[in-house]
Scaffold this active site. Structure first.
Site, PDB file in Angstrom:
ATOM      1  N   LYS A 186      -4.862  -5.015   7.229  1.00  0.00           N
ATOM      2  CA  LYS A 186      -5.238  -3.621   6.974  1.00  0.00           C
ATOM      3  C   LYS A 186      -6.431  -3.565   6.020  1.00  0.00           C
ATOM      4  O   LYS A 186      -7.378  -2.805   6.217  1.00  0.00           O
ATOM      5  CB  LYS A 186      -4.051  -2.854   6.381  1.00  0.00           C
ATOM      6  CG  LYS A 186      -4.356  -1.420   5.898  1.00  0.00           C
ATOM      7  CD  LYS A 186      -4.373  -0.399   7.010  1.00  0.00           C
ATOM      8  CE  LYS A 186      -4.998   0.938   6.606  1.00  0.00           C
ATOM      9  NZ  LYS A 186      -4.067   2.009   6.332  1.00  0.00           N
ATOM     10  N   LYS A 243      -8.671   4.990  -2.673  1.00  0.00           N
ATOM     11  CA  LYS A 243      -7.521   4.123  -2.964  1.00  0.00           C
ATOM     12  C   LYS A 243      -7.634   2.817  -2.173  1.00  0.00           C
ATOM     13  O   LYS A 243      -7.455   1.718  -2.716  1.00  0.00           O
ATOM     14  CB  LYS A 243      -6.220   4.836  -2.594  1.00  0.00           C
ATOM     15  CG  LYS A 243      -4.977   3.997  -2.822  1.00  0.00           C
ATOM     16  CD  LYS A 243      -3.716   4.738  -2.408  1.00  0.00           C
ATOM     17  CE  LYS A 243      -3.488   4.757  -0.913  1.00  0.00           C
ATOM     18  NZ  LYS A 243      -3.005   3.478  -0.353  1.00  0.00           N
ATOM     19  N   THR A 277      -0.099   1.356   2.590  1.00  0.00           N
ATOM     20  CA  THR A 277      -1.225   0.450   2.391  1.00  0.00           C
ATOM     21  C   THR A 277      -1.215   0.009   0.932  1.00  0.00           C
ATOM     22  O   THR A 277      -1.413   0.827   0.031  1.00  0.00           O
ATOM     23  CB  THR A 277      -2.545   1.158   2.740  1.00  0.00           C
ATOM     24  OG1 THR A 277      -2.519   1.490   4.123  1.00  0.00           O
ATOM     25  CG2 THR A 277      -3.736   0.254   2.461  1.00  0.00           C
TER      26      THR A 277
END
Lengths: 443, 443
Positions: free
Chosen positions: B182, B250, B101
Site C-alpha cells: 500500500k 497521513k 493504512t
C-alpha cells in the site's frame, strides 16, 4: 587632487548604485549619474553629483562608465535600446564596468554584441559586487571582476575605489567569470536566506524563544553570516526592509536558469526558488526577506507549558542539526557548480568565507569538498564528523517537524540528498567523510 | 443462507469502514459495528447492523474482526488501551483483519505485541485497501493482504467479499508486506494528487481553459487516474469533498517516515509532503485535495488577449511535459522503494496500473524500470523516447513557470533529479533510456 581624477559616468542609482556613486564623489571624483527615477537624480545632485537625462548624455565624453542597473534586461536597454542608448555615445576604448548581477550568458552576449556593432574597442569588465548598501556607500564591497587584461588594467583603480582592499577578486576566465563567481556565491546566499526563515520558523514551532535561539545558533558551529543578518530583522518584525524577497529571487533565477542551460542539478537552490515564488504569489515580494519565516509559522500552536532547560537544549540541537544539514548541501551545490563553471576553487572559497554566503559549516567542510573535487580520497576520521552524523542530526529535525505538521522545504531536500549520497551499501557499514555529499552533484 | 455466514465484528465506521460494513450486511452477514462517533452507530443500526459501545463488547464472541480505523494510533488504542480494549475479549484463533493504512513497522509491532501478551493465536492479516468510499460500499476494493498462510486462509472469504475479484492481492512476505505494498502505491498517489494541482495551476497561469486542459491531458500520454478524478473536482470548485488533504498527508507521512527509518531517499514524496504541510498551515486541511491548485494560482494575472490555436497547442504541450516528467520520477521512486521493501515488482505493477496511482507513464515506463532493476541493460532505441527527451519537455515547462514567476515544486524537483541522472559525461553524447532515471534512487 580632484583635477587628476577622471570623470565617471554612473548608470543606475538604486540602493547599491547610489551608495557607490556617492562614495566616488566623496573620494573626489566628478560623477555624472543617470537613473530613470527622477527623485533619485535630485538626491544625487544634492549629494554633489551631476546628472544626465538619458544614457547617451550620461556617458558622452566619459572615459569610465559604471553600470549598476538591476537586471540584464535593464543593462541591455541602457546600452542598446530606446531613443538615446549609451552605445553610440561611448568614447573610444571606454572602460565599461558592468557591476549588475547578471547571467554569465548575458555578459558574454554583451561582449559579442559590442564586437558585432563595431565596438570591440570597448574595455568591458564583468564585475558584480556583493556586500549590501552599507558597504557600497563605504567603498568596501566585495567585487568579482573578469575581463581582458587590458580592460582589467584600465578599470582596476575604479574597482579598487569601490571595494575593500582584501575583497577585490580578479577572476580568471575573461568575461563571464566574474558573473559566474557571483552566481556561485549566490547559491550559498539563496539557500541561507531561506534557511534562516526555516530554522527560526522551526524554532518558533518548537516553542523556543527566538532571541535565545538566535544567540545559541550564532555561538555554535551552525552559525552563518546570513543568519546573523536576517535573524535580528526577524526579531524586529522584518524591519528595516533591507533586502526585498524579489532581490534574492532574481539571483536564484539566474542560478537555476543557468543551471538548466548547462544541465547542472541545483536541487537546493531550486527548492528555495519555489518557496520564494510562493511568497511572491502571496504578495510578500517587496517585504524584507527575513519575513520568509511566515511561511513556516502559519497555524502554529503555542506550548502548554514553559520549556525546561533540558528541553531547550534538545530543541536548540534540533535547529542546529537542521541548519547544518542544509548548509552542508548548500556548500556542496555551490562548490561543485563552481568547478563546473571552471572557477578557481581556492578563490571561490576565499571569497565566500568573507562574504554573505559564509558560514561555519562552509568554512570547515569547504576545503574538504575542494580536496574531494580534486580527486583526493576523503576518508572519515574516527573522531571527525561523518556524513552519517550530519544525516542523523538533520533527520531528527525532519522527523520532529513531521510531528509538528510543518514544512521544512530545505531540510527535507537536504535529508533526501544525503540519503542519495548514502545509498550505496558501503555507507551502511562504515562512516563516510561528510565531504562525500558532493558526489551527488559531481559528474 | 445468512445462517451459514459467520458474524463479523467491524471496528471503525468512517467513510470507508461504513461502506465496507454495510456491504457485508447486504451480503447477508450479521455485523456488530463499533465507532467512537455515536451518530454513526445510529446510522449503522438503521442500515440493519448491530452496534457495540466498546471495542471489547464489539469483538466478544466473534470469530472475525475487521479493524478499519484511520491510524496506527487508533488501532493501538482500540486493541490495547482504554477501559475496554478489544484484546482480552478476542476469541481463540480469531481472524483479525487490519484494513487501516499503517506503517509496516506498526503492523509488525502489533504482531509482536500479540505474541508478547500471550495471544500468538490471533490470526492477524495485514490488509490495507484502496479504491475510495464508492468501491468500499460496492465490495470492489483493491486489497493488499499479507500474513501467515493460516491467517490468510481463514480470512480469505472476507477479503474476497470486500474486494473486486481481480483486485485481491495476496502479498508474499508475511505481516508488513501488505502495508508495504500500500505504501509503495501511495508514493504514486501522493505525488499525483499534488501533480494534478500543479499541472492545472500551471495551465491556469498559462491562460488555458481548464476544461479544455483536462480533456487534452486525459486524451494524451500524460493521462493519469488521479488527474481524471481530481481534475473534475477542480472544475467544480473543489466539490464534492471526496478526499481531504489530511488523508493523503497521513499516507505521505507513512512513506517519508518509513523511508527515513530505512535510509531510502524519497525526494518526490518529500516535496509533496512539504506542500501538503504548507496547505495545512493555511487552514486548508479539511478541504478536498483538488483544492491544492490554490497554492499555484495565487497572484496569477489574466491574459491580455485570447490564445490562438497554435498558442494553445504549445501550452498544452508544456503542461504535458510537466506532468510526464513528474510521473516518470514518481514511477521510479515507487518502484525502487518497492524493490527495497522486497516486494514482487510484477505484482506491484499489476496492482498499481489498476489502482489510483496509475497513469499512462507508469504503464509504459514501469516495465522498463522493473527490467532495469533486475539488472538488464536498458538501451535507448533510436525511435523511442529518451531520458533527454523527457528532460527537455519538462525543462521547457520549468523555464516557462520561471517566467511566470510561479512555483512548480514537483516539476523543479523532477527536473533536478533527471539532471542528477544525466550528469555523467556519456549522457552528453548519447541518448539514455528513460528508465535510467531509476538509478538515482537505486543502490
Amino acid at each position: 587632487m580632484a583635477a587628476d581624477k577622471p570623470r565617471i559616468a554612473f548608470i543606475g542609482l538604486g540602493a547599491m548604485g547610489f551608495g557607490m556613486a556617492t562614495h566616488l564623489l566623496k573620494q573626489g571624483y566628478a560623477v555624472t549619474g543617470f537613473d530613470i527615477w527622477p527623485p533619485t537624480l535630485e538626491r544625487f545632485r544634492a549629494a554633489g553629483g551631476d546628472t544626465a537625462t538619458t544614457p547617451s548624455e550620461a556617458v558622452r565624453g566619459h572615459d569610465y562608465v559604471v553600470c549598476m542597473v538591476a537586471t540584464a534586461a535593464q543593462a541591455q536597454s541602457v546600452l542598446f535600446e530606446g531613443e538615446s542608448p549609451a552605445l553610440p555615445a561611448l568614447s573610444e576604448s571606454v572602460s565599461l564596468l558592468l557591476c549588475s548581477t547578471v547571467p554569465c550568458a548575458y555578459v558574454q552576449s554583451l561582449e559579442t554584441q559590442l564586437v558585432e556593432k563595431g565596438r570591440g574597442d570597448v574595455l568591458l569588465v564583468d564585475c558584480p559586487v556583493s556586500g549590501g548598501a552599507g558597504r557600497a556607500a563605504d567603498g568596501t564591497l566585495s567585487i568579482m571582476a573578469g575581463g581582458s587584461d587590458r580592460a582589467l588594467e584600465k578599470g582596476r583603480f575604479l574597482l579598487q575605489e569601490l571595494s575593500d582592499t582584501s575583497k577585490l577578486y580578479i577572476v580568471n576566465g575573461g568575461i563571464g567569470a566574474g558573473s559566474n563567481m557571483k552566481m556561485v556565491h549566490q547559491v550559498l546566499a539563496a539557500v541561507k536566506i531561506l534557511a534562516t526563515g526555516e530554522g527560526m520558523g522551526f524554532a518558533q514551532q518548537l516553542g523556543l524563544d527566538l532571541t535565545q535561539t538566535y544567540e545559541s545558533i550564532q555561538n555554535s558551529d551552525a552559525s552563518a553570516w546570513m543568519f546573523g543578518h536576517r535573524g535580528p530583522r526577524i526579531l524586529s518584525e522584518f524591519k528595516p526592509i533591507a533586502s526585498a524577497i524579489t532581490i534574492i529571487l532574481k539571483d536564484a533565477g539566474i542560478i537555476t536558469s543557468e543551471a538548466l542551460r548547462v544541465g547542472f542539478p541545483t536541487p537546493m537552490t531550486g527548492t528555495a526558488e519555489q518557496v520564494y515564488f510562493s511568497s511572491l504569489g502571496r504578495g510578500y515580494g517587496a517585504d524584507d526577506d527575513s519575513s520568509l519565516i511566515r511561511l513556516y509559522t502559519e497555524g502554529a500552536k503555542g506550548l502548554a507549558s514553559p520549556l525546561t532547560e533540558e528541553d531547550k537544549a534538545r530543541k536548540f540541537a534540533l535547529v542546529k542539526g537542521l541548519l547544518r544539514g542544509i548548509y552542508l548541501c548548500g556548500t556542496a551545490e555551490s562548490l561543485v557548480f563552481a568547478k563546473r563553471c571552471q572557477l578557481d576553487l581556492n578563490q571561490v572559497y576565499d571569497l565566500c568565507i568573507n562574504a554573505a554566503g559564509g558560514s561555519k559549516m562552509f568554512e570547515t567542510v569547504g576545503p574538504e569538498i575542494i580536496s574531494l573535487l580534486r580527486g583526493e580520497q576523503m576518508v572519515a576520521e574516527p573522531n571527525g564528523e561523518s556524513l552519517q552524523d550530519v544525516a542523523r542530526q538533520l533527520q531528527e529535525a525532519v522527523a520532529e517537524a513531521q510531528r509538528l505538521r510543518m514544512p521544512l522545504y530545505l531540510g527535507t531536500e537536504a535529508s533526501n540528498l544525503i540519503r542519495l549520497a548514502l545509498k550505496d551499501a558501503s555507507s551502511l557499514t562504515q562512516p563516510l567523510h561528510r565531504a562525500t555529499i558532493a558526489k551527488v552533484w559531481a559528474a
